[in-house]
Each structure stands twice: as C-alpha cells, then as structure tokens.
Enzyme design. Structure first.
Site, PDB file in Angstrom:
ATOM      1  N   HIS A  30      35.716  32.240   1.777  1.00  0.00           N
ATOM      2  CA  HIS A  30      36.326  33.731   0.524  1.00  0.00           C
ATOM      3  C   HIS A  30      37.389  34.313   1.456  1.00  0.00           C
ATOM      4  CE1 HIS A  30      35.246  37.161  -2.069  1.00  0.00           C
ATOM      5  NE2 HIS A  30      35.882  36.225  -2.684  1.00  0.00           N
ATOM      6  N   GLU A  57      40.545  30.388   1.051  1.00  0.00           N
ATOM      7  CA  GLU A  57      40.177  30.952  -0.387  1.00  0.00           C
ATOM      8  C   GLU A  57      42.250  31.583  -0.263  1.00  0.00           C
ATOM      9  OE1 GLU A  57      39.222  33.974  -2.087  1.00  0.00           O
ATOM     10  OE2 GLU A  57      39.274  33.344  -4.242  1.00  0.00           O
ATOM     11  N   HIS A  72      44.024  40.017  -3.012  1.00  0.00           N
ATOM     12  CA  HIS A  72      43.626  40.160  -3.935  1.00  0.00           C
ATOM     13  C   HIS A  72      43.714  40.535  -5.033  1.00  0.00           C
ATOM     14  CE1 HIS A  72      39.981  41.183  -5.854  1.00  0.00           C
ATOM     15  NE2 HIS A  72      39.491  39.985  -5.923  1.00  0.00           N
ATOM     16  N   GLU A 163      43.978  31.718  -5.979  1.00  0.00           N
ATOM     17  CA  GLU A 163      43.340  31.941  -6.927  1.00  0.00           C
ATOM     18  C   GLU A 163      44.809  32.774  -7.693  1.00  0.00           C
ATOM     19  OE1 GLU A 163      40.202  35.003  -6.300  1.00  0.00           O
ATOM     20  OE2 GLU A 163      41.051  35.597  -8.860  1.00  0.00           O
TER      21      GLU A 163
HETATM   22 CA    CA Z   1      39.282  35.047  -5.115  1.00  0.00          CA
END
Ligand code: CA
Length: 335
Positions: A30, A57, A72, A163
């Site tokens: 993560h 990630e 992020h 993401e």
């Molecule tokens: Ca994420």
C-alpha cells in the site's frame, strides 16, 4: 536454440512487467513499504519489492502538463514542502493542487511523511523522521520503469496496482486522467487480464466508462468506502449486497473494501467475519481489503497476527493492502 532464446528475450522485453506468476493470497504494498519510508517515493517502492510484495500500488493524479504523478491526493500540501517553496500558488480554498504545477515544478518539492497541513502534526509519529534524507515526487513512468527493472534484476516479478484518483474531479477541471494513465500502462505491457495489473477506483461511473467507452481490457477493481454512499453518487451498501455484487461483476473483477466491511471485532477482541467475501466470491469477484497497519490496528483488534488470521484464514480474502509488506509477507509465506 540461440534464436529461440533471443525471441523469448524480445517477448519478455516487450511484455514489460506483465504476467507475474500469481499465487494467492496477494501481498499488495500500500503506497509502497509506507510503514518504513515516505509513501509513494521510489525508495518505498524499492523496499516493498525487496520485502516480497506481489503487487505495488500507485495512486495517480495529473500534473499541469498532463503527466500522471504518483501521489495519494489531488492536494500536495500534506506530503511536501509546497507551502514553503511556492507560497503564492494556493487556490482560493487555501490548498495546493498537483494539477497547478508542472512536473519540473513538482520535482523541486521535498516529500516527507504525511502530516496535517494545518497543524504540521505527523499522521504516523513513529514512522520515517521528517528531517532526514531527501525524497522526490515520481511520475507513473518512472515508477513503472523502476518495477520493470527490479523484476528483471531480481528475477522476482511484482505487479502494479494503479489507482485513478478523483477522475470525476479531473474531468471537471477539463482533464481525462483515466485516458492518459491507460495509454501509459498499455505501453508498458499492462493491457489485458493476463497482465500483472489491477486498475482500481472508488468511482463506479468511471469504471464503467473505462470498460465500455475507453475499451480497457485489463482487470478492474471497485474500491468501496466504509460510508454507505460517496460524493459521486456511488451506493456502496447496495453494491455489497449479493445482487449488487453480481451486477458489478459484469464490469469489474474485484472489490477493495475497508477492513471493517470484512471483519469486525468484539469487545473481547474476537474476530467476526461478515458475509461480504463469501458473497463476492459467489459473484466471481476477488476481494482485496485495505489497509493493514501495525501502528493503526482496527479498534479492539489485538494484534497483526490476529488481523492476518481473521482476513486470510477466517474470511478467505484474495489479498490485502498493507503498509508493512514484510510482516504480511511473513504471515502469508509461513502458511
Ligand atoms: Ca490507494
């Protein structure tokens, strides 16, 4: 023989970091090995690879010059010194946005452990010290090259788990985050369901658009919030019902729920597994919950060992997002 080997080498090169040997359950780093180094720095990604992550990630937002950078949030004031370097560049809401800076400008910023933009207080006080070492923001391409290089130099394959951050907001700003990111992924060999890549997003409408309008053929994961609904109108509670899961399985291959939707903890510290994983598996979906943190365990959960046992052994998840790649790797590998 020599010719065959050459062709195979060429095929490997062209495929980039794709087609990692996939054994379940997956250890997903993560934001990298973020328990030990500032999140999303290349150093944190290298450590995660070294600690045996199956997937690493990348959270992605766009820069002013339309380059996906690994961050992020759309804001950059909680992990960089932007307020010091470019004090005049904040928007009317007092926040600094990656989208207002070119990559060259973003590269001038120092990255540190996450802190509160108002108070300056660190989110995880025991993690990497704020004053030591120098870290910079990385672009998606820089990170893909790093992972590809480590896959080749170590012979151990780690996949990628990008993401798309707030694609609806990006579109409101006149930008198409998904389109730019998917083109880069394809160029690096991540384009089909056989490739070692999961594209994740909280926005259901965007995932449908990626599948149906942008024609993406790789694996998709719908991230799910703890709250019933999100700002973009996604109704997570409805999607987590057996009927809802069957419906979303027409578009995505998996879900990423918060830990609390998979397992809850009694006052005595005993795990109680919900029906979510069983129902998702019945719909043909994999389940990758977030986030395992030894310095922020779920309320009443007694230990990392108890958390891992509840998730992997009792609930039967297919992978977890963890800030502590080595701890989760050790638990999975021991069994
Ligand atoms: Ca994420």
């Amino acid at each position: 023989m020599k010719k065959i080997r050459m062709i195979l080498t060429m095929a490997t090169l062209l495929a980039g970091g794709s087609q990692a040997a996939e054994t379940r359950p997956l250890v997903i780093a993560h934001r990298g090995a973020s328990g030990y180094l500032p999140e999303h720095t290349l150093a944190a990604k290298a450590m995660a690879h070294g600690q045996g992550a199956d997937y690493i990630e990348q959270d992605l937002v766009l820069s002013k010059d339309d380059v996906p950078v690994v961050l992020h949030d759309v804001h950059i004031d909680t992990v960089t010194d932007v307020a010091k370097v470019f004090p005049e560049r904040k928007r009317a809401d007092g926040r600094f946005y990656a989208l207002d800076f070119t990559v060259a400008e973003l590269k001038r910023l120092r990255v540190s452990e996450r802190f509160d933009a108002k108070t300056g207080e660190r989110v995880f006080p025991r993690r990497f010290p704020a004053e030591l070492a120098e870290f910079r923001i990385a672009t998606l391409e820089e990170e893909l090259q790093l992972i590809d290089g480590m896959n080749r130099s170590t012979g151990r394959m780690a996949g990628v788990y990008p993401e798309l951050k707030q694609p609806k907001w990006h579109r409101e700003q006149g930008r198409d985050l998904s389109k730019v990111v998917l083109q880069i992924l394809a160029r690096y060999g991540y384009a089909t369901k056989a490739d070692a890549c999961f594209v994740q997003c909280f926005e259901w409408e965007e995932l449908k658009r990626i599948r149906n309008e942008l024609g993406w053929e790789g694996r998709l994961v719908l991230l799910i919030e703890g709250d019933a609904t999100s700002e973009d109108g996604t109704n997570y509670d409805e999607m987590c019902t057996p009927a809802g899961l069957i419906k979303i399985a027409q578009t995505v291959q998996g879900i990423g729920p918060p830990l609390g939707r998979v397992v809850t903890w009694s006052a005595a510290g005993e795990a109680k597994v919900t029906a979510l994983v069983k129902d998702a598996h019945a719909a043909g979906l994999v389940v990758h919950p977030y986030t395992v943190r030894s310095d922020a365990l779920p309320k009443r959960c007694p230990s990392m060992a108890a958390l891992h046992a509840a998730l992997f052994r009792d609930a039967g998840v297919d992978g977890v997002f963890t800030d502590f790649t080595d701890v989760t790797r050790a638990w999975v590998s021991a069994r």
